[in-house]
Design a protein around this motif. Structure first.
Motif, PDB file in Angstrom:
ATOM      1  N   THR A 113      -1.627 -32.062  24.300  1.00 33.00           N
ATOM      2  CA  THR A 113      -1.484 -32.859  23.088  1.00 33.00           C
ATOM      3  C   THR A 113      -2.700 -33.758  22.999  1.00 33.00           C
ATOM      4  O   THR A 113      -2.876 -34.665  23.812  1.00 33.00           O
ATOM      5  CB  THR A 113      -0.189 -33.693  23.104  1.00 33.00           C
ATOM      6  N   ALA A 114      -3.552 -33.488  22.014  1.00 33.86           N
ATOM      7  CA  ALA A 114      -4.797 -34.240  21.860  1.00 33.86           C
ATOM      8  C   ALA A 114      -4.562 -35.571  21.170  1.00 33.86           C
ATOM      9  O   ALA A 114      -5.259 -36.547  21.451  1.00 33.86           O
ATOM     10  CB  ALA A 114      -5.814 -33.408  21.081  1.00 33.86           C
ATOM     11  N   LEU A 115      -3.603 -35.615  20.250  1.00 34.71           N
ATOM     12  CA  LEU A 115      -3.271 -36.840  19.514  1.00 34.71           C
ATOM     13  C   LEU A 115      -1.773 -36.919  19.359  1.00 34.71           C
ATOM     14  O   LEU A 115      -1.117 -35.906  19.193  1.00 34.71           O
ATOM     15  CB  LEU A 115      -3.883 -36.813  18.109  1.00 34.71           C
ATOM     16  N   ALA A 116      -1.241 -38.127  19.371  1.00 36.70           N
ATOM     17  CA  ALA A 116       0.196 -38.310  19.177  1.00 36.70           C
ATOM     18  C   ALA A 116       0.443 -39.497  18.256  1.00 36.70           C
ATOM     19  O   ALA A 116       0.087 -40.629  18.591  1.00 36.70           O
ATOM     20  CB  ALA A 116       0.903 -38.514  20.512  1.00 36.70           C
ATOM     21  N   GLU A 117       1.016 -39.222  17.096  1.00 35.17           N
ATOM     22  CA  GLU A 117       1.466 -40.263  16.166  1.00 35.17           C
ATOM     23  C   GLU A 117       0.364 -41.238  15.751  1.00 35.17           C
ATOM     24  O   GLU A 117       0.598 -42.437  15.639  1.00 35.17           O
ATOM     25  CB  GLU A 117       2.639 -41.037  16.775  1.00 35.17           C
ATOM     26  N   ALA A 118      -0.842 -40.737  15.509  1.00 35.53           N
ATOM     27  CA  ALA A 118      -1.957 -41.600  15.090  1.00 35.53           C
ATOM     28  C   ALA A 118      -1.906 -41.832  13.580  1.00 35.53           C
ATOM     29  O   ALA A 118      -1.709 -40.895  12.818  1.00 35.53           O
ATOM     30  CB  ALA A 118      -3.288 -40.965  15.473  1.00 35.53           C
ATOM     31  N   SER A 119      -2.057 -43.078  13.168  1.00 39.43           N
ATOM     32  CA  SER A 119      -2.070 -43.422  11.747  1.00 39.43           C
ATOM     33  C   SER A 119      -3.262 -44.322  11.456  1.00 39.43           C
ATOM     34  O   SER A 119      -3.620 -45.175  12.270  1.00 39.43           O
ATOM     35  CB  SER A 119      -0.778 -44.137  11.351  1.00 39.43           C
ATOM     36  N   PHE A 120      -3.878 -44.139  10.290  1.00 36.00           N
ATOM     37  CA  PHE A 120      -5.034 -44.945   9.903  1.00 36.00           C
ATOM     38  C   PHE A 120      -5.284 -44.791   8.410  1.00 36.00           C
ATOM     39  O   PHE A 120      -4.768 -43.877   7.765  1.00 36.00           O
ATOM     40  CB  PHE A 120      -6.284 -44.506  10.681  1.00 36.00           C
ATOM     41  N   GLU A 121      -6.067 -45.702   7.867  1.00 36.85           N
ATOM     42  CA  GLU A 121      -6.563 -45.620   6.500  1.00 36.85           C
ATOM     43  C   GLU A 121      -8.044 -45.943   6.516  1.00 36.85           C
ATOM     44  O   GLU A 121      -8.471 -46.879   7.199  1.00 36.85           O
ATOM     45  CB  GLU A 121      -5.872 -46.625   5.572  1.00 36.85           C
ATOM     46  N   ILE A 122      -8.820 -45.176   5.768  1.00 36.12           N
ATOM     47  CA  ILE A 122     -10.242 -45.450   5.606  1.00 36.12           C
ATOM     48  C   ILE A 122     -10.483 -45.668   4.116  1.00 36.12           C
ATOM     49  O   ILE A 122     -10.198 -44.791   3.301  1.00 36.12           O
ATOM     50  CB  ILE A 122     -11.110 -44.290   6.136  1.00 36.12           C
ATOM     51  N   ARG A 123     -10.983 -46.853   3.793  1.00 36.81           N
ATOM     52  CA  ARG A 123     -11.209 -47.219   2.394  1.00 36.81           C
ATOM     53  C   ARG A 123     -12.688 -47.080   2.017  1.00 36.81           C
ATOM     54  O   ARG A 123     -13.560 -47.108   2.891  1.00 36.81           O
ATOM     55  CB  ARG A 123     -10.751 -48.655   2.148  1.00 36.81           C
TER      56      ARG A 123
END
Length: 121
Positions: A26-36
């Motif tokens: 599992t490389a990523l788990a539950e990642a969240s982000f915003e880029i404006r």
């Protein structure tokens, strides 16, 4: 008149992004982000933590196992970590390739490619 601040639009958003591979990694788990718009964003972490995997999903080159990566209007640039040049093409030819594949007219593509090469010398 009172001027009100409005936030720049979100260009890319990751919502609970998880990426697992068939070998069980599992490389990523539950990642969240915003880029404006106008932001400069870096994904930072140790080797193997999923930075390149996340960037591949942001660029549309891979998809999450669960969650979502949503992209707004506009182009996303991506520079590969490993050399991915086509050795039979010139530097200009390599830079032109994605522009032409995206349907950019030849004259505009050449102008943009030459400008990009000028920036990086």
């Amino acid at each position: 008149m009172i001027e009100r601040y409005t936030e720049p639009p979100v260009l890319v958003a990751g919502n609970s992004v998880t990426r697992s591979f068939p070998n069980g990694t599992t490389a990523l788990a539950e990642a969240s982000f915003e880029i404006r718009a106008g932001e400069f964003v870096s994904f930072v972490g140790p080797s193997g933590c999923g930075k390149s995997t996340m960037l591949r999903m942001v660029a549309g080159l891979d998809v999450p196992t669960s969650g979502s990566v949503e992209r707004g209007e506009g182009e996303i640039g991506y520079v590969f970590q490993d050399a991915t040049l086509l050795p039979w093409r010139t530097a200009l030819g390599n830079v032109l390739l994605p522009l032409r594949l995206a349907g950019t007219k030849k004259a505009e593509a050449e102008e943009r490619a030459r400008a990009a090469l000028e920036v990086v010398g």
